[in-house]
Write a protein that holds these residues in place. Structure first.
Motif, short mmCIF file in Angstrom:
data_model
loop_
_atom_site.label_atom_id
_atom_site.label_comp_id
_atom_site.label_asym_id
_atom_site.label_seq_id
_atom_site.Cartn_x
_atom_site.Cartn_y
_atom_site.Cartn_z
N PHE A 173 33.09 66.95 21.96
CA PHE A 173 32.10 68.02 21.89
C PHE A 173 30.79 67.53 21.29
CE2 PHE A 173 29.88 71.60 19.99
CZ PHE A 173 29.90 72.51 21.03
N SER A 174 29.71 67.76 22.03
CA SER A 174 28.37 67.46 21.54
C SER A 174 27.37 68.33 22.28
CB SER A 174 28.03 65.98 21.73
OG SER A 174 26.67 65.74 21.36
N LEU A 175 26.65 69.19 21.56
CA LEU A 175 25.65 70.04 22.20
C LEU A 175 24.51 69.22 22.80
CD1 LEU A 175 25.39 73.05 19.73
CD2 LEU A 175 26.26 73.10 22.07
N LYS A 176 24.35 67.99 22.34
CA LYS A 176 23.29 67.13 22.87
C LYS A 176 23.48 66.86 24.36
CE LYS A 176 22.63 64.80 18.43
NZ LYS A 176 22.72 63.50 17.70
N LEU B 262 40.25 65.42 16.30
CA LEU B 262 39.78 65.24 17.66
C LEU B 262 38.78 66.31 18.07
CD1 LEU B 262 39.95 63.70 20.32
CD2 LEU B 262 42.01 65.02 20.87
N MET B 263 38.95 67.53 17.57
CA MET B 263 38.05 68.62 17.91
C MET B 263 36.61 68.30 17.51
SD MET B 263 39.86 70.93 19.44
CE MET B 263 40.76 69.55 20.11
N LEU B 264 36.43 67.50 16.46
CA LEU B 264 35.10 67.18 15.98
C LEU B 264 34.60 65.83 16.48
CD1 LEU B 264 35.98 69.50 14.01
CD2 LEU B 264 34.45 68.46 12.35
N ASN B 265 35.37 65.19 17.34
CA ASN B 265 34.97 63.92 17.90
C ASN B 265 33.83 64.15 18.90
OD1 ASN B 265 34.76 61.53 19.40
ND2 ASN B 265 36.92 61.06 19.13
N PRO B 266 32.67 63.49 18.73
CA PRO B 266 31.56 63.69 19.67
C PRO B 266 31.92 63.37 21.12
CG PRO B 266 30.81 62.50 17.71
CD PRO B 266 32.31 62.57 17.64
N GLY C 99 26.26 63.85 33.33
CA GLY C 99 27.49 63.28 32.78
C GLY C 99 28.41 64.35 32.23
N PRO C 100 29.21 64.00 31.22
CA PRO C 100 30.20 64.93 30.69
C PRO C 100 29.56 66.21 30.14
CG PRO C 100 30.62 62.71 29.89
CD PRO C 100 29.29 62.69 30.57
N ALA C 101 30.32 67.31 30.16
CA ALA C 101 29.85 68.58 29.63
C ALA C 101 29.76 68.52 28.11
CB ALA C 101 30.81 69.69 30.06
N ALA C 102 29.09 69.51 27.54
CA ALA C 102 28.99 69.59 26.08
C ALA C 102 30.38 69.65 25.46
CB ALA C 102 28.16 70.79 25.67
N ALA C 103 31.26 70.45 26.04
CA ALA C 103 32.67 70.50 25.64
C ALA C 103 33.47 69.86 26.76
CB ALA C 103 33.12 71.94 25.40
N ASP C 104 33.82 68.60 26.58
CA ASP C 104 34.43 67.82 27.66
C ASP C 104 35.95 67.95 27.61
OD1 ASP C 104 35.10 66.07 29.62
OD2 ASP C 104 34.17 64.30 28.73
N PHE C 105 36.46 69.02 28.24
CA PHE C 105 37.90 69.23 28.25
C PHE C 105 38.61 68.22 29.15
CE2 PHE C 105 36.66 73.34 26.50
CZ PHE C 105 37.62 73.49 25.52
N VAL D 273 35.82 78.79 9.78
CA VAL D 273 35.02 77.69 10.33
C VAL D 273 33.98 78.26 11.27
CG1 VAL D 273 36.86 75.98 10.13
CG2 VAL D 273 36.64 77.30 12.24
N ALA D 274 32.88 77.54 11.42
CA ALA D 274 31.84 77.98 12.34
C ALA D 274 32.29 77.76 13.78
CB ALA D 274 30.56 77.19 12.06
N GLN D 275 31.63 78.46 14.71
CA GLN D 275 32.00 78.31 16.11
C GLN D 275 31.82 76.87 16.58
OE1 GLN D 275 29.80 80.79 18.83
NE2 GLN D 275 31.19 80.41 20.52
N PHE D 276 30.73 76.23 16.13
CA PHE D 276 30.49 74.83 16.47
C PHE D 276 30.56 74.00 15.18
CE2 PHE D 276 27.83 77.20 19.65
CZ PHE D 276 28.75 77.11 20.67
N GLU D 277 31.72 74.02 14.58
CA GLU D 277 31.92 73.37 13.29
C GLU D 277 31.68 71.85 13.39
OE1 GLU D 277 31.87 73.01 9.78
OE2 GLU D 277 32.75 74.99 10.19
N GLU D 278 30.94 71.31 12.44
CA GLU D 278 30.67 69.88 12.41
C GLU D 278 31.30 69.19 11.20
OE1 GLU D 278 26.46 69.45 12.61
OE2 GLU D 278 26.35 69.91 14.76
N SER D 279 31.75 69.98 10.24
CA SER D 279 32.34 69.41 9.03
C SER D 279 33.84 69.20 9.20
CB SER D 279 32.08 70.33 7.83
OG SER D 279 32.89 69.97 6.73
N LEU D 280 34.28 67.96 9.07
CA LEU D 280 35.70 67.66 9.19
C LEU D 280 36.48 68.33 8.07
CD1 LEU D 280 37.90 66.15 10.73
CD2 LEU D 280 37.43 64.14 9.31
N ALA D 281 35.92 68.32 6.87
CA ALA D 281 36.60 68.95 5.73
C ALA D 281 36.77 70.44 5.97
CB ALA D 281 35.80 68.70 4.45
N ARG D 282 35.75 71.07 6.54
CA ARG D 282 35.83 72.50 6.82
C ARG D 282 36.86 72.79 7.91
NH1 ARG D 282 34.29 76.83 3.74
NH2 ARG D 282 34.25 78.67 5.08
#
Length: 244
Positions: free
Chosen positions: A12-15, A5-9, A21-27, A195-204
């Motif tokens: 979270f999406s910097l775009k 879920l953490m990697l679900n756009p 609309g929703p924030a980049a990190a939509d809590f 992991v990176a702060q804005f990790e995009e890899s599910l495997a990572r």
């Protein structure tokens, strides 16, 4: 699965940073929709299995860290979680309001809230770290500071918190690494930055989760990290606080 879920756009999406609309990190999506409705926490188990839950957040009116507790109901508890992890800028231009107070991420002033746990009556503290023992946080760039100051509501206060955060984090990390705090145990992954702060890899992300589980398993002498992920670990200490 909260790791996925953490990697679900949708969460979270910097775009979305410069879009309406929703924030980049939509809590709001993460907590009010997924955690409260689709993947609900077992509230009765949460309340019956151990010490009361509390969260640390920063009150932007007073610029002080506050312990959020004594909840009126479960939605109030979830709102406290939201307040405690509402990141400057990424969680929206407007600070999250909790009980009428503008709040931001508790880590801005309390990187690892050991002191708050001890002050709250904990006799033993388990500090769960997402970075290795040797990791230290570098300063935010002037570009990030300026952007925060002019983009966000109460930006001057948020920018000030960002400027001071590396020193606060590094002081806490050094204190934990020295191991001089009585009855405080830290759990750290073997990699300094798994992991990176804005990790995009599910495997990572799953790799980082596994490293965290292995660190806890090693500390408790449990050979199987999967057991740590899903099974309760019996302990004899009277009042234990788990802080992250």
């Amino acid at each position: 699965n909260y790791v996925d879920l953490m990697l679900n756009p949708a969460f979270f999406s910097l775009k979305r940073l410069f879009l309406p609309g929703p924030a980049a990190a939509d809590f709001g999506y993460l907590i009010d929709d997924r955690i409260a409705k689709q993947n609900p926490i077992d509230v009765q188990a949460l309340l019956s299995e151990g010490p009361e839950f509390a969260a640390v957040s920063v009150n932007l009116n007073t610029m002080a860290a506050e312990v959020l507790e004594n909840f009126s109901d479960h939605p109030d508890r979830l709102a406290a979680i939201h307040a405690s992890c509402s990141m400057p800028v990424l969680s929206g231009r407007k600070p999250f309001t909790y009980r009428g107070r503008p709040m931001t991420d508790g880590a801005m002033l309390s990187a690892v809230p050991v002191a708050e746990a001890l002050a709250g009556g904990a006799t033993h503290v388990l500090a769960l770290r997402s970075r290795g023992a040797n990791y230290r946080k570098g300063p935010y760039s002037q570009r990030e500071i300026r952007f925060t100051r002019y983009y966000a509501q109460m930006g001057a206060k948020l920018a000030s918190l960002l400027e001071g955060r590396p020193d606060i984090y590094n002081k806490a990390a050094e204190e934990l690494q020295r191991g001089e705090l009585p009855n405080v145990t830290q759990f750290v992954p073997e990699a300094d930055e798994p992991v990176a702060q804005f990790e995009e890899s599910l495997a990572r992300a799953h790799y980082g989760f596994k490293l965290g589980a292995l660190a806890v398993a090693k500390a408790f002498g449990v050979p199987d990290a999967i057991r740590v992920s899903w099974d309760p670990i019996p302990v004899s200490s009277p009042v234990i606080a788990v802080v992250t």
